[in-house]
Scaffold this motif. Structure first.
Motif, PDB file in Angstrom:
ATOM      1  N   ARG A 228      66.071  47.651  29.980  1.00 30.71           N
ATOM      2  CA  ARG A 228      66.635  48.890  29.443  1.00 30.71           C
ATOM      3  C   ARG A 228      65.642  49.438  28.443  1.00 30.71           C
ATOM      4  O   ARG A 228      65.319  48.787  27.462  1.00 30.71           O
ATOM      5  CB  ARG A 228      67.958  48.624  28.748  1.00 30.71           C
ATOM      6  CG  ARG A 228      69.001  48.123  29.697  1.00 30.71           C
ATOM      7  CD  ARG A 228      70.310  48.279  29.072  1.00 30.71           C
ATOM      8  NE  ARG A 228      70.907  49.397  29.799  1.00 30.71           N
ATOM      9  CZ  ARG A 228      72.197  49.586  29.912  1.00 30.71           C
ATOM     10  NH1 ARG A 228      73.022  48.811  29.304  1.00 30.71           N
ATOM     11  NH2 ARG A 228      72.665  50.580  30.598  1.00 30.71           N
TER      12      ARG A 228
ATOM     13  N   ASP B 109      67.623  52.531  32.493  1.00 33.62           N
ATOM     14  CA  ASP B 109      67.476  51.253  33.184  1.00 33.62           C
ATOM     15  C   ASP B 109      66.288  51.356  34.126  1.00 33.62           C
ATOM     16  O   ASP B 109      66.224  52.264  34.962  1.00 33.62           O
ATOM     17  CB  ASP B 109      68.745  50.926  33.982  1.00 33.62           C
ATOM     18  CG  ASP B 109      69.951  50.725  33.076  1.00 33.62           C
ATOM     19  OD1 ASP B 109      69.766  50.109  32.017  1.00 33.62           O
ATOM     20  OD2 ASP B 109      71.055  51.168  33.431  1.00 33.62           O
TER      21      ASP B 109
ATOM     22  N   VAL C  77      72.502  51.970  37.943  1.00 35.17           N
ATOM     23  CA  VAL C  77      73.277  50.770  38.247  1.00 35.17           C
ATOM     24  C   VAL C  77      74.561  51.205  38.948  1.00 35.17           C
ATOM     25  O   VAL C  77      75.378  51.929  38.389  1.00 35.17           O
ATOM     26  CB  VAL C  77      73.590  49.955  36.970  1.00 35.17           C
ATOM     27  CG1 VAL C  77      74.469  48.757  37.306  1.00 35.17           C
ATOM     28  CG2 VAL C  77      72.304  49.504  36.293  1.00 35.17           C
TER      29      VAL C  77
ATOM     30  N   ARG D 275      76.662  48.813  40.643  1.00 40.68           N
ATOM     31  CA  ARG D 275      77.661  47.758  40.448  1.00 40.68           C
ATOM     32  C   ARG D 275      77.046  46.646  39.606  1.00 40.68           C
ATOM     33  O   ARG D 275      75.884  46.303  39.758  1.00 40.68           O
ATOM     34  CB  ARG D 275      78.111  47.204  41.809  1.00 40.68           C
ATOM     35  CG  ARG D 275      79.237  46.167  41.681  1.00 40.68           C
ATOM     36  CD  ARG D 275      79.707  45.640  43.039  1.00 40.68           C
ATOM     37  NE  ARG D 275      78.635  44.911  43.686  1.00 40.68           N
ATOM     38  CZ  ARG D 275      78.249  45.097  44.957  1.00 40.68           C
ATOM     39  NH1 ARG D 275      78.840  45.963  45.715  1.00 40.68           N
ATOM     40  NH2 ARG D 275      77.256  44.402  45.451  1.00 40.68           N
ATOM     41  N   ARG D 276      77.857  46.082  38.735  1.00 39.01           N
ATOM     42  CA  ARG D 276      77.421  44.996  37.846  1.00 39.01           C
ATOM     43  C   ARG D 276      78.445  43.868  37.969  1.00 39.01           C
ATOM     44  O   ARG D 276      79.627  44.082  37.741  1.00 39.01           O
ATOM     45  CB  ARG D 276      77.376  45.532  36.418  1.00 39.01           C
ATOM     46  CG  ARG D 276      76.797  44.607  35.393  1.00 39.01           C
ATOM     47  CD  ARG D 276      76.784  45.261  34.010  1.00 39.01           C
ATOM     48  NE  ARG D 276      76.112  46.538  33.965  1.00 39.01           N
ATOM     49  CZ  ARG D 276      74.838  46.710  33.598  1.00 39.01           C
ATOM     50  NH1 ARG D 276      74.123  45.683  33.228  1.00 39.01           N
ATOM     51  NH2 ARG D 276      74.291  47.911  33.597  1.00 39.01           N
ATOM     52  N   THR D 277      77.985  42.645  38.333  1.00 41.47           N
ATOM     53  CA  THR D 277      78.858  41.493  38.485  1.00 41.47           C
ATOM     54  C   THR D 277      78.327  40.355  37.620  1.00 41.47           C
ATOM     55  O   THR D 277      77.159  39.967  37.754  1.00 41.47           O
ATOM     56  CB  THR D 277      78.907  41.019  39.966  1.00 41.47           C
ATOM     57  OG1 THR D 277      79.224  42.129  40.788  1.00 41.47           O
ATOM     58  CG2 THR D 277      79.924  39.922  40.150  1.00 41.47           C
TER      59      THR D 277
ATOM     60  N   GLU E  14      73.799  38.148  35.357  1.00 41.47           N
ATOM     61  CA  GLU E  14      74.552  39.122  36.125  1.00 41.47           C
ATOM     62  C   GLU E  14      73.773  39.539  37.360  1.00 41.47           C
ATOM     63  O   GLU E  14      72.552  39.412  37.415  1.00 41.47           O
ATOM     64  CB  GLU E  14      74.902  40.342  35.270  1.00 41.47           C
ATOM     65  CG  GLU E  14      73.713  41.066  34.681  1.00 41.47           C
ATOM     66  CD  GLU E  14      74.118  42.175  33.715  1.00 41.47           C
ATOM     67  OE1 GLU E  14      75.292  42.579  33.703  1.00 41.47           O
ATOM     68  OE2 GLU E  14      73.245  42.648  32.987  1.00 41.47           O
ATOM     69  N   ASP E  15      74.512  40.028  38.376  1.00 39.48           N
ATOM     70  CA  ASP E  15      73.928  40.600  39.577  1.00 39.48           C
ATOM     71  C   ASP E  15      74.157  42.106  39.524  1.00 39.48           C
ATOM     72  O   ASP E  15      75.246  42.559  39.165  1.00 39.48           O
ATOM     73  CB  ASP E  15      74.586  40.037  40.840  1.00 39.48           C
ATOM     74  CG  ASP E  15      74.231  38.579  41.082  1.00 39.48           C
ATOM     75  OD1 ASP E  15      73.291  38.079  40.415  1.00 39.48           O
ATOM     76  OD2 ASP E  15      74.876  37.944  41.929  1.00 39.48           O
ATOM     77  N   LEU E  16      73.121  42.861  39.864  1.00 46.22           N
ATOM     78  CA  LEU E  16      73.217  44.311  39.844  1.00 46.22           C
ATOM     79  C   LEU E  16      72.931  44.877  41.221  1.00 46.22           C
ATOM     80  O   LEU E  16      72.055  44.381  41.933  1.00 46.22           O
ATOM     81  CB  LEU E  16      72.203  44.923  38.865  1.00 46.22           C
ATOM     82  CG  LEU E  16      72.236  44.487  37.416  1.00 46.22           C
ATOM     83  CD1 LEU E  16      71.110  45.166  36.645  1.00 46.22           C
ATOM     84  CD2 LEU E  16      73.564  44.811  36.784  1.00 46.22           C
TER      85      LEU E  16
ATOM     86  N   ALA F  63      71.478  48.294  42.355  1.00 41.72           N
ATOM     87  CA  ALA F  63      70.827  49.399  41.661  1.00 41.72           C
ATOM     88  C   ALA F  63      70.091  50.295  42.649  1.00 41.72           C
ATOM     89  O   ALA F  63      69.546  49.824  43.656  1.00 41.72           O
ATOM     90  CB  ALA F  63      69.848  48.860  40.622  1.00 41.72           C
TER      91      ALA F  63
ATOM     92  N   ASN G 139      69.417  44.715  45.370  1.00 43.94           N
ATOM     93  CA  ASN G 139      70.176  43.755  44.565  1.00 43.94           C
ATOM     94  C   ASN G 139      69.220  43.113  43.578  1.00 43.94           C
ATOM     95  O   ASN G 139      68.125  42.677  43.948  1.00 43.94           O
ATOM     96  CB  ASN G 139      70.793  42.663  45.449  1.00 43.94           C
ATOM     97  CG  ASN G 139      71.968  43.183  46.238  1.00 43.94           C
ATOM     98  OD1 ASN G 139      72.871  43.782  45.678  1.00 43.94           O
ATOM     99  ND2 ASN G 139      71.941  42.977  47.549  1.00 43.94           N
TER     100      ASN G 139
ATOM    101  N   GLN H  90      69.033  40.099  40.589  1.00 42.55           N
ATOM    102  CA  GLN H  90      69.689  38.958  39.948  1.00 42.55           C
ATOM    103  C   GLN H  90      69.028  38.747  38.591  1.00 42.55           C
ATOM    104  O   GLN H  90      67.836  38.439  38.523  1.00 42.55           O
ATOM    105  CB  GLN H  90      69.553  37.704  40.798  1.00 42.55           C
ATOM    106  CG  GLN H  90      70.271  37.805  42.112  1.00 42.55           C
ATOM    107  CD  GLN H  90      70.155  36.514  42.917  1.00 42.55           C
ATOM    108  OE1 GLN H  90      69.316  35.673  42.638  1.00 42.55           O
ATOM    109  NE2 GLN H  90      71.005  36.376  43.905  1.00 42.55           N
TER     110      GLN H  90
END
Length: 181
Positions: free
Chosen positions: A5, A22, A37, A39-41, A47-49, A51, A61, A63
């Protein structure tokens, strides 16, 4: 995958307006670009993004995982004294000969790095270093000889590494005024 970031000032006079961007290396653009981004998990400590590249719309994806700590076997030298220490680092940190680091509030300069085959290297990732040597550099001991007539006495003074001495200057040492020659 690297993802970071960046904060950009949008107002040069104040730090009030900051835009967070980002960025990651886009495999399609082959360079660091701004990403959105999608989705952020959360996964463990990372975390997995999902993007999307803002320039080419490529979706990838990412990681993101915190680096693992490692301890590097290090010989720390302070003039004539040396001691063994375990110096901590991130496993993926690139460490180079002549780098500086802090250990127990003292500053050291790396003088030698060895890999698992005891072969010297100029730079290695911390996880691949089997041994390291460093010398203390936050102070300097200056040897000197004080002379009066035909009598000379050896001594030394401790000072900062960048301390300058000038010929002809008078310095107080051992309770006496001495001229630097």
């Amino acid at each position: 995958m690297s993802f970071r970031r960046d904060v950009e000032d949008t107002d040069t006079d104040t730090d009030v307006d900051e835009e967070v961007v980002d960025v990651a290396v886009c495999p399609k653009c082959s360079k660091m670009t701004e990403h959105e981004v999608l989705r952020r998990t959360m996964k463990g400590n990372g975390e997995d993004l999902l993007a999307r590249c803002v320039q080419c719309s490529n979706v990838q994806n990412l990681q993101l995982r915190p680096p693992k700590p490692v301890f590097i076997k290090t010989t720390l030298s302070d003039r004539m004294d040396s001691k063994f220490a375990l110096v901590d680092s991130d496993d993926d940190e690139l460490i180079c000969k002549d780098d500086y680091f802090q250990h127990e509030e003292l500053t050291y300069k790396i003088t030698r790095i060895e890999d698992s085959k005891s072969k010297e290297a100029k730079k290695l990732e911390a996880s691949k270093i089997s041994a390291m040597w460093a010398v203390r550099v936050d102070r300097t001991i200056v040897p000197l000889t004080m002379t009066q007539g035909e009598i000379s006495v050896a001594g030394s003074i401790e000072c900062e590494p960048d301390k300058m001495f000038s010929g002809g200057a008078i310095k107080q040492m051992n309770g006496r005024r001495r001229r630097i020659m």
